[in-house]
Each structure stands twice: as C-alpha cells, then as structure tokens.
Design a protein around this motif. Structure first.
Motif, PDB file in Angstrom:
ATOM      1  N   GLN A  96      16.181 -43.027 -98.803  1.00 19.37           N
ATOM      2  CA  GLN A  96      17.124 -42.364 -97.903  1.00 19.37           C
ATOM      3  C   GLN A  96      18.303 -43.248 -97.527  1.00 19.37           C
ATOM      4  OE1 GLN A  96      14.310 -43.652 -96.977  1.00 19.37           O
ATOM      5  NE2 GLN A  96      14.389 -44.471 -94.895  1.00 19.37           N
ATOM      6  N   THR A  97      18.166 -44.564 -97.680  1.00 18.07           N
ATOM      7  CA  THR A  97      19.294 -45.456 -97.393  1.00 18.07           C
ATOM      8  C   THR A  97      20.213 -45.608 -98.600  1.00 18.07           C
ATOM      9  OG1 THR A  97      17.974 -47.381 -98.026  1.00 18.07           O
ATOM     10  CG2 THR A  97      17.965 -46.754 -95.691  1.00 18.07           C
ATOM     11  N   GLU A  98      19.754 -45.142 -99.745  1.00 12.24           N
ATOM     12  CA  GLU A  98      20.542 -45.238-100.974  1.00 12.24           C
ATOM     13  C   GLU A  98      21.386 -43.986-101.211  1.00 12.24           C
ATOM     14  OE1 GLU A  98      20.505 -47.630-103.886  1.00 12.24           O
ATOM     15  OE2 GLU A  98      20.161 -48.880-102.122  1.00 12.24           O
ATOM     16  N   VAL A  99      20.772 -42.815-101.016  1.00  9.16           N
ATOM     17  CA  VAL A  99      21.462 -41.553-101.306  1.00  9.16           C
ATOM     18  C   VAL A  99      21.097 -40.504-100.262  1.00  9.16           C
ATOM     19  CG1 VAL A  99      21.612 -41.905-103.811  1.00  9.16           C
ATOM     20  CG2 VAL A  99      19.592 -40.785-102.830  1.00  9.16           C
ATOM     21  N   SER A 100      21.980 -39.540-100.106  1.00 10.17           N
ATOM     22  CA  SER A 100      21.665 -38.323 -99.360  1.00 10.17           C
ATOM     23  C   SER A 100      21.618 -37.177-100.362  1.00 10.17           C
ATOM     24  CB  SER A 100      22.714 -38.053 -98.278  1.00 10.17           C
ATOM     25  OG  SER A 100      23.990 -37.865 -98.863  1.00 10.17           O
ATOM     26  N   VAL A 101      21.063 -36.048 -99.943  1.00  8.72           N
ATOM     27  CA  VAL A 101      20.895 -34.931-100.870  1.00  8.72           C
ATOM     28  C   VAL A 101      21.794 -33.771-100.460  1.00  8.72           C
ATOM     29  CG1 VAL A 101      18.941 -33.950 -99.599  1.00  8.72           C
ATOM     30  CG2 VAL A 101      19.228 -33.425-102.024  1.00  8.72           C
ATOM     31  N   ARG A 102      22.338 -33.108-101.466  1.00  7.73           N
ATOM     32  CA  ARG A 102      23.158 -31.922-101.254  1.00  7.73           C
ATOM     33  C   ARG A 102      22.821 -30.935-102.370  1.00  7.73           C
ATOM     34  NH1 ARG A 102      29.129 -33.548-100.680  1.00  7.73           N
ATOM     35  NH2 ARG A 102      28.983 -33.812-102.932  1.00  7.73           N
ATOM     36  N   THR A 103      22.817 -29.656-102.068  1.00 12.09           N
ATOM     37  CA  THR A 103      22.474 -28.658-103.084  1.00 12.09           C
ATOM     38  C   THR A 103      23.654 -27.750-103.366  1.00 12.09           C
ATOM     39  OG1 THR A 103      21.593 -27.141-101.424  1.00 12.09           O
ATOM     40  CG2 THR A 103      20.036 -28.654-102.467  1.00 12.09           C
ATOM     41  N   ARG A 104      23.629 -27.162-104.562  1.00 15.04           N
ATOM     42  CA  ARG A 104      24.638 -26.188-104.982  1.00 15.04           C
ATOM     43  C   ARG A 104      23.937 -24.938-105.488  1.00 15.04           C
ATOM     44  NH1 ARG A 104      26.349 -27.890-109.615  1.00 15.04           N
ATOM     45  NH2 ARG A 104      25.091 -29.795-109.673  1.00 15.04           N
ATOM     46  N   ASP A 105      24.527 -23.784-105.198  1.00 19.88           N
ATOM     47  CA  ASP A 105      23.986 -22.516-105.693  1.00 19.88           C
ATOM     48  C   ASP A 105      24.868 -22.060-106.849  1.00 19.88           C
ATOM     49  OD1 ASP A 105      23.159 -19.291-104.131  1.00 19.88           O
ATOM     50  OD2 ASP A 105      22.686 -20.156-106.077  1.00 19.88           O
ATOM     51  N   GLU A 106      24.446 -22.360-108.072  1.00 20.19           N
ATOM     52  CA  GLU A 106      25.210 -21.986-109.255  1.00 20.19           C
ATOM     53  C   GLU A 106      24.649 -20.698-109.845  1.00 20.19           C
ATOM     54  OE1 GLU A 106      27.875 -23.328-110.050  1.00 20.19           O
ATOM     55  OE2 GLU A 106      27.870 -25.309-109.125  1.00 20.19           O
ATOM     56  N   ALA A 107      25.386 -20.119-110.792  1.00 20.28           N
ATOM     57  CA  ALA A 107      24.969 -18.854-111.388  1.00 20.28           C
ATOM     58  C   ALA A 107      23.593 -18.967-112.036  1.00 20.28           C
ATOM     59  CB  ALA A 107      26.000 -18.392-112.415  1.00 20.28           C
ATOM     60  N   GLY A 137      21.189 -21.016-111.039  1.00 25.83           N
ATOM     61  CA  GLY A 137      20.164 -21.431-110.095  1.00 25.83           C
ATOM     62  C   GLY A 137      20.620 -22.568-109.197  1.00 25.83           C
ATOM     63  N   LEU A 138      19.708 -23.016-108.334  1.00 22.47           N
ATOM     64  CA  LEU A 138      20.021 -24.109-107.421  1.00 22.47           C
ATOM     65  C   LEU A 138      20.068 -25.440-108.165  1.00 22.47           C
ATOM     66  CD1 LEU A 138      17.826 -23.222-104.305  1.00 22.47           C
ATOM     67  CD2 LEU A 138      20.304 -23.025-104.526  1.00 22.47           C
ATOM     68  N   CYS A 139      20.999 -26.293-107.766  1.00 27.45           N
ATOM     69  CA  CYS A 139      21.155 -27.619-108.359  1.00 27.45           C
ATOM     70  C   CYS A 139      21.172 -28.658-107.241  1.00 27.45           C
ATOM     71  CB  CYS A 139      22.449 -27.713-109.167  1.00 27.45           C
ATOM     72  SG  CYS A 139      22.586 -26.490-110.479  1.00 27.45           S
ATOM     73  N   VAL A 140      20.758 -29.878-107.574  1.00 28.83           N
ATOM     74  CA  VAL A 140      20.656 -30.959-106.594  1.00 28.83           C
ATOM     75  C   VAL A 140      21.659 -32.057-106.928  1.00 28.83           C
ATOM     76  CG1 VAL A 140      19.145 -32.741-105.621  1.00 28.83           C
ATOM     77  CG2 VAL A 140      18.214 -30.480-106.182  1.00 28.83           C
ATOM     78  N   ASP A 141      22.430 -32.465-105.920  1.00 28.22           N
ATOM     79  CA  ASP A 141      23.342 -33.603-106.048  1.00 28.22           C
ATOM     80  C   ASP A 141      22.859 -34.724-105.138  1.00 28.22           C
ATOM     81  OD1 ASP A 141      26.358 -31.550-106.152  1.00 28.22           O
ATOM     82  OD2 ASP A 141      24.960 -32.128-107.743  1.00 28.22           O
ATOM     83  N   PHE A 142      22.784 -35.926-105.671  1.00 31.50           N
ATOM     84  CA  PHE A 142      22.494 -37.101-104.858  1.00 31.50           C
ATOM     85  C   PHE A 142      23.807 -37.834-104.592  1.00 31.50           C
ATOM     86  CE2 PHE A 142      18.331 -36.457-106.953  1.00 31.50           C
ATOM     87  CZ  PHE A 142      17.557 -36.328-105.805  1.00 31.50           C
ATOM     88  N   VAL A 143      24.118 -38.025-103.324  1.00 30.65           N
ATOM     89  CA  VAL A 143      25.389 -38.631-102.923  1.00 30.65           C
ATOM     90  C   VAL A 143      25.122 -40.066-102.469  1.00 30.65           C
ATOM     91  CG1 VAL A 143      27.398 -38.433-101.421  1.00 30.65           C
ATOM     92  CG2 VAL A 143      26.183 -36.364-102.162  1.00 30.65           C
ATOM     93  N   PRO A 144      25.696 -41.061-103.144  1.00 30.09           N
ATOM     94  CA  PRO A 144      25.464 -42.460-102.753  1.00 30.09           C
ATOM     95  C   PRO A 144      25.911 -42.724-101.322  1.00 30.09           C
ATOM     96  CG  PRO A 144      26.447 -42.340-104.940  1.00 30.09           C
ATOM     97  CD  PRO A 144      26.514 -40.954-104.365  1.00 30.09           C
ATOM     98  N   CYS A 145      25.109 -43.500-100.597  1.00 23.86           N
ATOM     99  CA  CYS A 145      25.454 -43.852 -99.225  1.00 23.86           C
ATOM    100  C   CYS A 145      26.430 -45.026 -99.172  1.00 23.86           C
ATOM    101  CB  CYS A 145      24.192 -44.211 -98.435  1.00 23.86           C
ATOM    102  SG  CYS A 145      23.034 -42.829 -98.265  1.00 23.86           S
ATOM    103  N   ALA A 146      26.531 -45.765-100.263  1.00 22.51           N
ATOM    104  CA  ALA A 146      27.441 -46.910-100.330  1.00 22.51           C
ATOM    105  C   ALA A 146      28.225 -46.831-101.627  1.00 22.51           C
ATOM    106  CB  ALA A 146      26.655 -48.215-100.243  1.00 22.51           C
ATOM    107  N   SER A 147      29.118 -47.789-101.817  1.00 20.70           N
ATOM    108  CA  SER A 147      29.982 -47.751-102.998  1.00 20.70           C
ATOM    109  C   SER A 147      29.219 -47.986-104.288  1.00 20.70           C
ATOM    110  CB  SER A 147      31.098 -48.790-102.859  1.00 20.70           C
ATOM    111  OG  SER A 147      30.542 -50.086-102.666  1.00 20.70           O
TER     112      SER A 147
END
Length: 614
Positions: free
Chosen positions: A561-572, A574-584
C-alpha cells in the motif's frame, strides 16, 4: 362514457382471446403518423398533453390532439427541409416537453429519431451522433435551470454529419442554427408520404456509458405494438390523465407510458422541464396530482420511496387508480408499503430497449403478485430456456427469450447482437421463470454471483435485506476473491431517520437467507445507491467499489500500500485495474509482487506510467 380501444387484460385467458382474433383487430395502423391521425380524428378537441410551469406547477403549455398532429406534421416537414434531400436522421436532446413529442414523432414520420440522454458526457454524445449518422440536431436552447445548449455547441463543432441545429426556446447568442418554433411554424400543417411498417422509426442507445455506442433499432411496427400492449394491460381510456415522469430518451417515457396514452386518447401531464429532478415538484407531488386530476402516476422503483415521502393531505390520492413502475426490479416490500400507506395499487412493467420497452405487465385490473412481472402482452411469445436454448418446464428458472412484433430487428451494428439476437429470438439475459402464465424475473444472468461454482441470485439477498424495517433500498454484487472467485456483498440505504447497525444487518440477513453461500460477507450502509439517468440501480459502480476494496485489502496484506494505490476502470470489455505509483519510482520487486497478487484474478491490469502490463 369512456372508450376502450384496446381490450383490457386481466388474465392470460384475456391475452389468448385477443390472439384468437386477426392481428389487424389488435393493431389497425401501420405507422406512427397514421395512428396519431386516427387519435386526432377521434379525440381532436381533447387535451393530449400539458407541461407544468417550473415554479407554480400550473399548466404552462397544452396541446389538443388536433394541435399535436399538426405540430408533428410541421416538425416532419421541417426535418425534411433541413436534411436537404437526405433521409432525416434527427438527434434529440430535450427534456420531456411538448416540443419533444413533436420532434419524436415528426422525425419518425419522415426518417429516424435518435433520442439522446443529455446528461451523458460530451464525448459519449458525440459518439452517438456519429454512430447514428445524425444530420439534424434538436436541442434545448438557453434555459436557466437546464444547460444543454453549451454542451451541444461543443459537440456539433466536431460532428461533420450534422447539417443543422434547431433550438427549442431561446437560441444561444452567436450560435449557429435556427429557432425550432419559427422553423416549424413556417411549414405545412399536413404531412405526405409518411414512413410506416418496418421502416426504422427510432434508434435508442442502450447499455452502459463506456465503450462504443450500441443503438437498438425500432420500427414503426415495434413501437405501435408495444404501446398497444401496454394500453390493454393498463386499461387505458380517454378519461385517463397520467403524470409521465420518465424522460423521453427512455423507452418507458416515450412508448410504454407516452404513446400508449396517446393511442388511447388520454391526457399526458409533463411535470415541469426538470421533471422528477425538480425538488419543488417532488415536495408538492400529491397536491399537483390532485390538481390535474391524475388517474395514473409513474415512478421508477427507486422513485417510489421519494413519492411516498412527499406530504399528502386527505383526498389528494383519491383519484389515482394505480402507480405504474418499471425499468428496474421492484422491491416487494417497498410496493407493499406504498400500497398500505396510500391505498394506490402498484403495477410493475418488465421490458427492455430491444423490445420497445415492454414484455409483460402486472394488469391494473387484476391483483398484484409480489414476485411477478405480470402477463406477457398479446402476440409476444416468451420462453425460458437453458443457455443452449433448450426450453425448461413451467416454474423452472432459466434464461428468458422472446419474439414478437415488439422485438427490434437488431442493433445498427449487427455484429453487436451476437448472443442477444439469436435465431429469431431476443435473448434478454434475465434469469426468469413462468408460473401459470405469469413471468417472474429473478435477476440478470450477468449479475449472478459465482462463489466456488455456486450460482447465487443477488435478488434473494436484496429481497431479504428489504424486509428489514430500517432498510429502504438494497443491492448485492460479487466482490472478487482469489479463493472463492466471488463473495456476496451488499449495499443498503437506510430509511429517513433510521440508523442501521451493521452487526444487526448481518444477523438479520443470516436469518432471512436460507442459502448459506448467499449470505453476504459484508454489508455497507451508504447515502444513496448509484443510479442511471432513468433511476435504475447502476450495479457496475458498486462492482467497481467492491473490486477496488478487494484489491486494496490485498495491497495492505502484502505491504504494497505504500508503493501503489488502486484505481479501476469500467471498459466495454469489463472492469480493469490500474496501479498508481505513490512515488516517482517503484521498488525493483514491486512489479513482480503485483503480478503475484493479481495472478488469481481475471481482471486486466496495468501499472500506470510503466511498461509492465499483464
């Protein structure tokens, strides 16, 4: 003395009696303009529709049946002129006002109408305009409470197929286009060579709000058949006055409640430009209903609670013979509460865009059965089958299929119909069973929660939670789990003034859900369930919440959890998962650890701003 043009339906035997006669006795018209002409001839001086003022809720604009036909004819002639020799393909971005009905039926009489949900994002509306190849747009001009015009101006700049914009009301300063009212007034009041039969009258967008547009085609025959079926089940006559609270980009507002009333000679009341989004109208709902002498009122299942909460004075409900609802599953406890508190019967309609809005209806003149979606409309065949199309016995659950004059010829892109339009059948994707001719829809096949190969119908969870005295609305979805596949979780909305205890809710659900695997692992109390523009519970949003929560819990468990946060997308697809880096930058082993974490899930995933992708 009232006239009933369509035989009233109380039982399956009534439907069969109608079917024993020639089809032409049930539906004598081939086209919408022909049908509207017949209504004008029969009911000419009677009021067809009335728009209420935004503030006083008094009549602001009314058309008789003769005036409605004239406005439809003038609009049709106007669209032919604007299309400059092409077949008119008219996009409509209007609230439910009289000019919208003239646009709907005028465009359908000379070409094709494409009603569009003006609440959609600009890019989605632009996609719909392009997919429908619209050459004319009719939109609301400058309006203090509803800004559609600025969105339309931005969209049409990038739509080369659009030849002209017709503005209803005030033309935006400096905008291209013409005044709808001025244009229509200059046209002939009669219409020649109107479309009919299997001509494509309308394109209705369906599905979610992501991915490429999917447009269901309606013929004149489709819409007229659905409207006639609804009229019989509602026992409509020219004495009826209906408050049609549904938007006209939805088949219920346009066909099931709208066209059915006009074919029967009734009076449609349009509840202000904002409709059910007008808080003043909602507060004064019952006094308005009494003032217009409404005999029928409409609301989505989620809107029933809002109508019920409005203040009522003695006598204000006396003239209302039924509340008509549809568009989403009807919670039985909510319907019972409404009937108990108001004395007004609730009647459910089941349908979908691909069959012009109606498959079956609980007849107004018969007793309601709590789990039933009613009796099929005449000349529409409904079957319940296994996934491979094998019919199942009466009372057995399966996938609903139907065919009949109300069923669309398909989507504009025929390839999009695979799995939906199959071998002459419309495969609805609904889990259903038929008992003694009554259709019971138990859920959506795609909504089924699969826990260790155990199929769980989410509606049994929702029905159980709705029995709790403090629960107003409930929805259940599957939360992804690497061991079980999915675990049932639920979201509930409390009744006003009620504070719900989660432990009590879990215990209550355990007592009321006999199927142990179906007992929800978690229940969340939220302020409101996400809804579509027409009041349906939007379960994809709840699935996104459940997915994000599931992945986030696993990030915490693995220390990521200190490395990435999670975000989802609703695409045609199905659902997709994006991991967003917490640092550069990420730790060197993070991509591999994420790959291990996601191994047991079927979702497409990626790390943002990184090349690693699964």
């Amino acid at each position: 003395m009232s006239t009933q043009l369509f035989p009233p339906v109380r039982t399956v035997a009534d439907v069969q009696a109608i079917e024993a006669r020639p089809y032409e006795t049930f539906m004598p018209w081939r086209g919408l303009h022909e049908a509207l002409s017949a209504s004008a001839e029969r009911f000419g001086a009677r009021t067809a529709m009335t728009l209420l003022a935004d503030d006083t809720f008094e009549p602001a604009q009314s058309w008789t049946y003769a005036e409605l036909l004239e406005q439809v004819a003038r609009a049709g002639n106007a669209f032919r002129a604007l299309a400059k020799g092409e077949r008119p393909r008219v996009a409509m971005l209007l609230p439910a006002i009289p000019q919208a009905y003239a646009t709907l039926w005028g465009a359908a009489s000379v070409g094709t109408i494409c009603p569009i949900n003006y609440i959609l994002r600009k890019e989605h509306i632009a996609e719909l305009l392009q997919a429908a190849q619209c050459n004319v747009v009719v939109a609301l001009g400058v309006h203090g409470q509803l800004d559609i015009s600025s969105k339309v101006l931005d969209i049409c700049r990038d739509c080369p197929s659009v030849r002209e914009i017709a503005w209803v009301g005030q033309v935006p300063p400096g905008a291209s286009g013409v005044s709808f009212e001025d244009l229509v007034a200059a046209q002939p009041a009669t219409l020649e060579n109107a479309c009919s039969g299997d001509d494509i009258a309308a394109l209705f967008h369906t599905g979610g709000t992501t991915g490429s547009p999917k447009l269901a085609q309606h013929t004149h025959r489709n819409q007229l058949h659905a409207a006639a079926g609804a009229a019989g089940h509602y026992a409509l006559t020219e004495q009826d006055c209906i408050i049609n609270a549904m938007p006209l980009f939805h088949v219920a507002g346009t066909i099931v409640f709208g066209l059915s009333t006009v074919l029967s000679g009734g009076h449609i009341v349009l509840p202000t430009v904002l409709g059910m989004r007008n808080p003043g109208f909602l507060r004064n709902f019952w006094s308005v209903a009494a003032g217009v002498k409404a005999s029928l009122i409409t609301a989505t299942p989620t809107g029933i609670a809002t109508v019920l909460a409005a203040a009522r004075k003695p006598g204000e409900v006396d003239g209302v013979r039924a509340l008509l609802t549809g568009g989403a599953p009807l919670p039985p406890e909510l319907a019972l509460e409404f009937e108990r508190e108001t004395g007004i019967p609730v009647r459910n309609t089941f349908g979908m865009t691909e069959c012009s809005g109606v498959v079956s209806i609980e007849p107004v003149l018969a007793e309601r059965e709590s789990v039933s979606c009613g009796i099929r409309i005449p000349f529409t065949e409904v079957s319940v089958a296994t996934l491979d199309g094998t019919p199942v016995p009466d009372g057995t659950s399966g996938i609903m299929r139907l065919r009949g004059p109300n069923v669309s010829p398909g989507y504009t892109e025929q390839a999009r119909g695979a799995g939906t339009f199959e071998g002459g059948w419309l495969v609805t994707g609904d889990l259903a069973r038929i008992r003694d001719g009554r259709i019971e829809v138990t859920g959506r096949a795609k909504d089924v929660i699969i826990r260790n190969t155990h199929n769980i119908d989410p509606q049994q969870i929702e029905d159980a939670l709705l029995k709790h005295p403090g629960v107003q609305m409930a929805a259940a979805v599957g939360q992804p789990d690497e061991y079980a596949g999915e675990l049932p979780v639920a979201f509930v909305v409390a009744k006003p003034g009620v504070v719900l205890d989660l432990n009590d809710l879990l215990a209550f659900s355990s007592e009321n859900i006999a199927e142990r695997p179906a007992q929800p692992k978690r229940i969340d109390v939220i302020d409101a369930l996400p809804q579509t523009a027409v009041g349906k519970v939007y379960k994809p949003a709840l699935r996104r919440i459940a997915l994000e929560r599931s992945i986030q819990e696993r990030l915490v468990a693995t220390g990521l959890q200190t490395e990435v946060s999670v975000r989802t997308r609703d695409e045609a697809h199905g659902l997709c998962v994006d991991f967003v880096p917490c640092a550069s930058s990420l730790s060197p082993d993070t991509p591999e650890r994420l790959k291990t974490l996601m191994r047991s899930f079927t979702f497409e995933w990626r790390i943002e701003e990184a090349a690693t992708n699964a």
